[in-house]
Enzyme design. Structure first.
Site, PDB file in Angstrom:
ATOM      1  N   ASP A  22       0.869  -1.187   0.000  1.00  7.52           N
ATOM      2  CA  ASP A  22       0.000   0.000   0.000  1.00  7.52           C
ATOM      3  C   ASP A  22       0.904   1.235   0.000  1.00  7.52           C
ATOM      4  OD1 ASP A  22      -2.460   1.518   0.254  1.00  7.52           O
ATOM      5  OD2 ASP A  22      -1.984   1.819   2.369  1.00  7.52           O
ATOM      6  N   SER A  23       0.277   2.390  -0.210  1.00  5.66           N
ATOM      7  CA  SER A  23       1.046   3.640  -0.122  1.00  5.66           C
ATOM      8  C   SER A  23       1.538   3.864   1.314  1.00  5.66           C
ATOM      9  CB  SER A  23       0.163   4.812  -0.545  1.00  5.66           C
ATOM     10  OG  SER A  23      -1.002   4.851   0.265  1.00  5.66           O
ATOM     11  N   TYR A  41      -1.122   8.460  -2.356  1.00  4.21           N
ATOM     12  CA  TYR A  41      -1.264   8.271  -3.804  1.00  4.21           C
ATOM     13  C   TYR A  41      -2.509   8.994  -4.342  1.00  4.21           C
ATOM     14  CZ  TYR A  41       2.051   4.279  -4.089  1.00  4.21           C
ATOM     15  OH  TYR A  41       3.161   3.462  -4.089  1.00  4.21           O
ATOM     16  N   GLY A  42      -3.546   9.031  -3.518  1.00  2.00           N
ATOM     17  CA  GLY A  42      -4.885   9.392  -3.998  1.00  2.00           C
ATOM     18  C   GLY A  42      -5.068  10.805  -4.498  1.00  2.00           C
ATOM     19  N   CYS A  83      -4.484  -1.749  -1.890  1.00  2.00           N
ATOM     20  CA  CYS A  83      -4.695  -0.320  -2.140  1.00  2.00           C
ATOM     21  C   CYS A  83      -5.586  -0.200  -3.366  1.00  2.00           C
ATOM     22  CB  CYS A  83      -3.340   0.337  -2.387  1.00  2.00           C
ATOM     23  SG  CYS A  83      -3.441   2.070  -2.857  1.00  2.00           S
ATOM     24  N   ASN A  84      -6.740   0.397  -3.190  1.00  5.66           N
ATOM     25  CA  ASN A  84      -7.676   0.546  -4.314  1.00  5.66           C
ATOM     26  C   ASN A  84      -7.098   1.473  -5.383  1.00  5.66           C
ATOM     27  OD1 ASN A  84     -10.600  -0.541  -3.286  1.00  5.66           O
ATOM     28  ND2 ASN A  84      -9.345   0.179  -1.610  1.00  5.66           N
ATOM     29  N   THR A  85      -6.399   2.518  -4.936  1.00  4.49           N
ATOM     30  CA  THR A  85      -5.855   3.502  -5.874  1.00  4.49           C
ATOM     31  C   THR A  85      -4.783   2.849  -6.758  1.00  4.49           C
ATOM     32  OG1 THR A  85      -6.193   5.132  -4.125  1.00  4.49           O
ATOM     33  CG2 THR A  85      -4.911   5.832  -6.027  1.00  4.49           C
ATOM     34  N   CYS A 119     -11.254   2.665   0.119  1.00  3.03           N
ATOM     35  CA  CYS A 119      -9.826   2.983   0.308  1.00  3.03           C
ATOM     36  C   CYS A 119      -9.423   2.213   1.548  1.00  3.03           C
ATOM     37  CB  CYS A 119      -9.630   4.481   0.520  1.00  3.03           C
ATOM     38  SG  CYS A 119      -7.983   4.913   1.161  1.00  3.03           S
ATOM     39  N   THR A 120      -8.273   1.548   1.499  1.00  2.00           N
ATOM     40  CA  THR A 120      -7.928   0.640   2.597  1.00  2.00           C
ATOM     41  C   THR A 120      -7.534   1.369   3.887  1.00  2.00           C
ATOM     42  OG1 THR A 120      -5.685   0.435   1.700  1.00  2.00           O
ATOM     43  CG2 THR A 120      -7.280  -1.264   1.091  1.00  2.00           C
TER      44      THR A 120
HETATM   45  N1  DGL Z   1      -4.945   3.078   0.771  1.00  2.00           N
HETATM   46  C1  DGL Z   1      -5.076   3.526  -0.556  1.00  2.00           C
HETATM   47  C2  DGL Z   1      -6.357   3.059  -1.232  1.00  2.00           C
HETATM   48  O1  DGL Z   1      -6.876   2.018  -0.889  1.00  2.00           O
HETATM   49  C3  DGL Z   1      -4.675   4.900  -0.980  1.00  2.00           C
HETATM   50  C4  DGL Z   1      -4.459   5.990  -0.016  1.00  2.00           C
HETATM   51  C5  DGL Z   1      -3.587   7.081  -0.596  1.00  2.00           C
HETATM   52  O2  DGL Z   1      -2.389   6.871  -0.670  1.00  2.00           O
HETATM   53  O3  DGL Z   1      -4.139   8.125  -1.008  1.00  2.00           O
HETATM   54  O4  DGL Z   1      -6.858   3.676  -2.134  1.00  2.00           O
END
Ligand code: DGL
Length: 258
Positions: free
Chosen positions: A7-8, A39-40, A70-72, A182-183
């Protein structure tokens, strides 16, 4: 076997925690891209570069599968990673499909919380177009929540204000399900549970993702087993303080879930 989670930042720990529950014998390597979190709010090209860099570093270790927790990162780079590596790559996407199904007969709407980048991608918009045949899905970006989470900020009063302001434009009685896409967000599930009306169900993709991981690896759950595999934490900045933070976050989330 060692299964890598990526993940980020600390968000993927919410998925790791489910994996430890379902696959207690396995060894896990958790990697956070601390040099580039969040990341988002970054561009698609930047995130693609960061994810490919992180994956190159992770796969220098002996890992048999990679979960993009991480969804992103999944929406930007899962296809690319699958082309680049022969190990199984398990991605995540907001649980829109089950949420729409849950509300099919009640006529209630679905509210998806995710990062701005996830919500702007064609992958997400195509998913919604495919499963949302009644136009019942709304989306709400919550970029600040990732920052709060990275700072281990779970201050109740501040979160009440934050969610209060974000949710003010919505008639919550019209909604049946909130999707945590988002995780990082499941760290706030307990607070959200208190703030949202009781009829709203809160779902995330952790359980489904780990079930898919199990089926891809052909590993069965060992109920009630006390044996534990190893969890190793790594981060792109090699910052010892962040290693401690990841362990702390793992403990905080385990306590929240128990
Ligand atoms: N945890 C990440 C997700 O599931 C992204 C969070 C981020 O870095 O903005 O999207």
């Amino acid at each position: 076997m060692t299964i890598a989670f990526f993940d980020s930042g600390i968000g993927g720990i919410t998925v790791l925690s489910e994996a430890v529950e379902q696959l207690p014998h396995e060894n896990f390597l958790y990697f956070a891209d601390t040099l580039h979190v969040p990341y988002g709010t970054k561009s698609k090209d930047q995130v693609m570069e960061y994810v490919l860099e992180a994956a190159a570093r992770i796969t220098r270790e002996e890992v048999q599968a990679l979960v993009i927790a991480c969804n992103t990162a999944t929406s930007i780079a899962a296809a690319e990673l699958r082309k680049a590596y022969s190990i199984p790559i398990i991605g995540m996407e907001p649980a829109v499909k089950p949420a729409v199904e849950m509300n099919r007969h009640s006529g209630k709407r679905v509210l998806v919380f995710a990062t701005p980048l996830t919500l702007s991608q064609s992958k997400y918009n195509e998913l919604v177009a495919r499963v949302d045949d009644h136009g019942s899905v709304d989306s709400l970006p919550l970029p600040e929540l990732v920052g709060y989470c990275e700072n281990l900020n779970f201050d109740r009063a501040q979160m009440v204000d934050y969610f209060g302001a974000k949710l003010a434009p919505f008639d919550l009685n019209a909604y049946g399900t909130v999707v945590l896409g988002c995780t990082h967000y499941p760290f706030y599930k307990k607070i959200l549970r208190e703030l949202l009306p009781g009829h709203i169900q809160i779902i995330d993709g952790s359980r489904g993702t780990v079930s898919r991981l199990r089926s891809v690896l052909g590993v069965t759950k060992v109920p009630g087993s006390k044996a534990r595999g190893r969890i190793q934490f790594m981060c792109s900045s090699d910052d010892p303080a962040y290693m401690v933070k990841m362990e702390k976050a793992f403990d905080i989330f385990s306590r929240l879930e128990s």
